[in-house]
Design an enzyme around this catalytic site. Sequence first.
Site, PDB file in Angstrom:
ATOM      1  N   GLU A 289      -8.153   5.643  -3.707  1.00 44.69           N
ATOM      2  CA  GLU A 289      -9.430   5.070  -3.321  1.00 44.69           C
ATOM      3  C   GLU A 289     -10.434   5.135  -4.473  1.00 44.69           C
ATOM      4  O   GLU A 289     -11.062   4.160  -4.832  1.00 44.69           O
ATOM      5  CB  GLU A 289      -9.964   5.889  -2.148  1.00 44.69           C
ATOM      6  CG  GLU A 289     -10.998   5.207  -1.340  1.00 44.69           C
ATOM      7  CD  GLU A 289     -11.212   5.975  -0.039  1.00 44.69           C
ATOM      8  OE1 GLU A 289     -11.451   5.331   0.977  1.00 44.69           O
ATOM      9  OE2 GLU A 289     -11.102   7.218  -0.060  1.00 44.69           O
ATOM     10  N   ASP A 290     -10.532   6.319  -5.046  1.00 44.84           N
ATOM     11  CA  ASP A 290     -11.636   6.558  -5.962  1.00 44.84           C
ATOM     12  C   ASP A 290     -11.277   6.317  -7.419  1.00 44.84           C
ATOM     13  O   ASP A 290     -12.135   6.282  -8.277  1.00 44.84           O
ATOM     14  CB  ASP A 290     -12.119   8.016  -5.823  1.00 44.84           C
ATOM     15  CG  ASP A 290     -12.670   8.261  -4.425  1.00 44.84           C
ATOM     16  OD1 ASP A 290     -12.732   7.283  -3.672  1.00 44.84           O
ATOM     17  OD2 ASP A 290     -13.008   9.403  -4.121  1.00 44.84           O
TER      18      ASP A 290
END
Length: 722
Positions: A79-80
Amino acid sequence: MDIKTKIDFLIERVQKQNPTADVEKIRAAYECANAAHEGQKRKNGDPYIIHPVSVAEIIVEMGLDTDSICAGLLHDCMEDTDFQYAQIEEKFGTSVAELVDGVTRLGRLHYSKEQEQMEDLRKMLIAMAKDIRVILIKLADRLHNMRTIQFMTEEKQRSKALETMEIYAPIAHRLGMQRVKWELEDLSLQRLDPVGYQEIVDGLERQRPEHEEMLERIKKTVGKKLNDSGIKNSISGRVKHIYSIYRKMYAQNKSVDEIYDICAVRVIVESVADCYNVLGYVHDLYKPIPGRFKDYISTPKPNGYRSLHTTVIGRSGVPFEVQIRTKEMHEMAEYGVAAHWKYKQGVEKSDNEETYAWIRQLLESQQDTEAEDFIKAIKVDLFSDEVFVFTPKGDVVNLPAGSTPIDFAYGIHSAVGNRMVGCKINGRIQPIDSVLQNGDIVEVLTSKETHGPKRDWLNIIKSSEARNKIKQWFKRECREENIEQGREDLNRELRSNLLYSHFMESPEIQENVLKKFGYPSLEELYAAIGYHGVTVTKVINKVKDEVIRARKRENVRQPLTERVKHTHSESGVIVEDIGGNCKVKFARCCTPVPGDDIVGYITRGYGISVHRKDCVNVKNSNPDDRDRWVKVSWDENHIEVKGRFSTALQITTNDRMGVMNDVLQTLANNHINIRDFNGKTLSEGYGIINIVIDVTGLAQLDALTKRLRSLRGVVNVVRQTA
Ligand code: MN
């Protein structure tokens, strides 16, 4: 504690739980996550890596496997950062990559705050996760985020807390994870009603000396009694969790000081028998409150929780709850589904089959019921008859499984459906008859230029809502077309059922049919058939009824002997009692073959249906339909012409490997044509094979049945009826 020490502790703990765990893999996952989150900070200024490591700690605490721990460490990487699935897969294997991917996907869901959507969201979350471990990791993630939520803006705190209360705590409950559920509830309450929360905390703090003293006394009294009786036990006392007290206060409209049964005592013993023994001793020592005893051992809660509960009155007159359970029940109560992995790693092998039957039920794992495979392939198929998708705004739309974007469009509004010209699924243009998957984001493309829905959409759609709306549209929009279509459909069916002239030439029959369906004119009936307001089959059936009735009226006036006309039929059956050429079919319920005693039934839809005389449908037929039964007999001349007759057999097997093959081989050796063949496995090791075959008659069928019965693994062979 610095991060290095934290990870060392974690690994030490894993080793203690499971000496064979692949701790190098865990360390590598940590290094990988650490590199990926390099330079990132949490809201409170801590290095970001604290979060995934804390999540992994919770996962270790739950007792999950190594892959889950690795996935916990890596769960925010996709995600990051630009870490991709392939890289994780290459380093840590497909299982870890899929877990990380699953958690990431759940993170992308957005929640609207519509109360009525919450159950759908919970279902969708579970349905999307596929692997139950994804949910457990997500719960660990949410738990740590809730523990550290104070650094977010107040608005964010409230919305996260609401989501946790409405979605994640109920899921934890459903999975039997009491400990996680309680903590999530208390943390959420603290944000949602800080004043109410504080009131309880203060109240409990005030009463703490009394509570502690009381719990100590009870532990001593009960402990002594049990030790004297030789029952091994461990007793703990606690104050109930804050949210449960909060709920009691509101339900009973009382202040915290007026809530009595705040204290609870838990007795853990070694056997189920001891549980009931302890109950006896507790009831000897204290007076039980009637109606408060619950036996969740003989009747576990739906989420698998087992325990004995009783509420008794203490020496000081204050009631308290006692929970009695075995160690295993306790683990299950605290960790629910996750306890499965805990036991899996444990030294002692518990009775997996028995204990985890409920998980299997819960998860409805369809293929792999073997205990070993089970863990590898846990699929959450709780809601397989529904699919949950999103509007571009993030509202959830719940549709029947197999639904298409057309169903979705009509689910939004009929105007959207009627103007639909295309759709996007997850941002890409897709055919409008695509089958929607859980979590798809669906966007309907509309145009004012369109001529409305297509008739063949009625064959594609799954939801009744869409069906009704499309029919509505056709009813309104194209009357001329409907009349034409309806006329064509009805006439065609009338002709093929040999009813055309009966219907067209008898005003009386016409009138009765129109009256039955409530249409003022033939044109209206055509229109209704055209827009699918009434099915053509229904109309034909009614016409047939009327024709039979009319014929009966005429017949009454004729001598009986003149009515008997023998009719030859290519089907190989002679129908007596009916004039004109008529169609014959063999009833599917009992599939008669030459040699069987048979009887005919005038159907509503298609000529004469021929049944065996011993068919259940003959025996159970409606006495009002007596007039519909007619004499039929086999026509020896035409049997030979037709040659072969289909019939159905049901073979019960004891599921021996290869028995299906033996059955097929036997059929082949006897040159029997197979029309349909399907087998399924029943519980208790039995299997059912249903076959439809062509035979020349009863003699051949009997011989074949005998041969099939003699096969090893075949328990029984019967003609299929109904
Ligand atoms: Mn996270």
